[in-house]
Design a protein around this motif. Structure first.
Motif, PDB file in Angstrom:
ATOM      1  N   PHE A  91       0.525   3.642  -3.098  1.00  0.00           N
ATOM      2  CA  PHE A  91      -0.633   4.819  -2.934  1.00  0.00           C
ATOM      3  C   PHE A  91       0.017   5.681  -1.985  1.00  0.00           C
ATOM      4  O   PHE A  91      -0.664   6.631  -1.918  1.00  0.00           O
TER       5      PHE A  91
ATOM      6  N   ILE B  13      -7.157   4.244   2.854  1.00  0.00           N
ATOM      7  CA  ILE B  13      -6.534   4.966   1.618  1.00  0.00           C
ATOM      8  C   ILE B  13      -6.959   6.350   1.047  1.00  0.00           C
ATOM      9  O   ILE B  13      -6.262   7.285   1.093  1.00  0.00           O
TER      10      ILE B  13
ATOM     11  N   ARG C  54      -4.627   9.431   1.777  1.00  0.00           N
ATOM     12  CA  ARG C  54      -3.737   9.592   0.694  1.00  0.00           C
ATOM     13  C   ARG C  54      -3.392  11.043   0.599  1.00  0.00           C
ATOM     14  O   ARG C  54      -4.378  11.715   0.839  1.00  0.00           O
TER      15      ARG C  54
ATOM     16  N   VAL D  75       0.888  -1.157  -0.176  1.00  0.00           N
ATOM     17  CA  VAL D  75       0.018  -0.047  -0.133  1.00  0.00           C
ATOM     18  C   VAL D  75       0.833   1.207   0.041  1.00  0.00           C
ATOM     19  O   VAL D  75       0.812   2.334  -0.841  1.00  0.00           O
TER      20      VAL D  75
END
Lengths: 146, 96
Positions: free
Chosen positions: B67, B89, B93, B63
């Motif tokens: 991301f 996320i 993010r 991840v």
């Protein structure tokens, strides 16, 4: 290349004892991030009695163990602890061995910490002799209760 | 108030994110299944996909690489399902 930790100082930071004392010196150490160490390969190491008779080759699995010890030192407290924490080798990934290691070689080991989660740390490790790669891969070290 | 077009676009983005996560898990963890077989709310651990704690570390790494989102030790429920990882996320993010 200067020594950051001598063999005696390594013994005070790691729980391993003979015949699992693997590192001769630590030459670089950035706690929690990275380190470099030396391992001298001697024909007097008892492992050569069987690996192999008449054809001494240092076992790859012990190179992984030596790299694991350096990872443990990177994770250890900078100050000498009263009782060294035992780290467990939780995973060995994508390890490749490209050159044989023999008596007389001085193996330089480098370990760099990557992802951490739940007491586990992923390390990239690389081993070389005289500047030539001998092995590389990833190790996960787990520290219980961390 | 969001328009239908905006809501539709958001739904498509979320669907694409979940699909990418499924592929990431199957490829990154070398799972012997087809990515489409993982349901969005299927438990990833225990009797779900039967992942273990080492897989958790791998998911954190995957991840982060994909991301630029780092999952911390604080909330392990993040690993409950594809939807929960996707929620994390979306919430964490970097903004463009």
């Amino acid at each position: 290349m200067s020594t950051v930790l001598t063999a005696a100082q390594i013994l005070r930071r790691l729980p391993h004892r003979h015949p699992f004392v693997m590192l001769d010196a630590v030459t670089e150490l950035v706690p929690s991030q990275s380190g470099a160490a030396l391992k001298n390969i001697s024909i007097s190491d008892p492992v050569f009695a069987g690996h192999f008779p008449g054809e001494p080759i240092y076992p790859g699995v012990l190179l992984i163990e030596a790299a694991g010890h350096l990872c443990g030192l990177v994770m250890a407290d900078l100050d000498e602890p009263a009782a060294p924490a035992i780290g467990y080798l939780a995973s060995v990934k994508r390890f490749r061995f490209v050159t044989l290691v023999r008596p007389g070689d001085q193996v330089r080991i480098r370990a760099t910490a990557g992802t951490r989660f739940g007491g586990m740390t992923d390390f990239s490790v690389a081993l070389s002799v005289n500047g030539a790669d001998v092995a590389s891969g990833s190790l996960v070290i787990a520290l219980p209760n961390s | 108030m969001s328009t239908f077009t905006e809501i539709h676009a958001l739904a498509e983005q979320r669907s694409a994110l979940n699909a990418r996560l499924r592929s990431l898990l199957v490829e990154g963890l070398e799972l012997p299944i087809v990515a489409g077989m993982i349901e969005d709310d299927q438990p990833l651990f225990g009797r779900g996909l039967e992942l273990d704690s080492l897989d958790t570390l791998e998911i954190v790494s995957l991840v982060e690489e994909e991301f630029e989102v780092y999952i911390t030790d604080d909330d392990k429920s993040v690993f409950g399902s594809i939807n929960k990882v996707a929620d994390y996320i979306v919430a964490n993010r970097p903004r463009p």
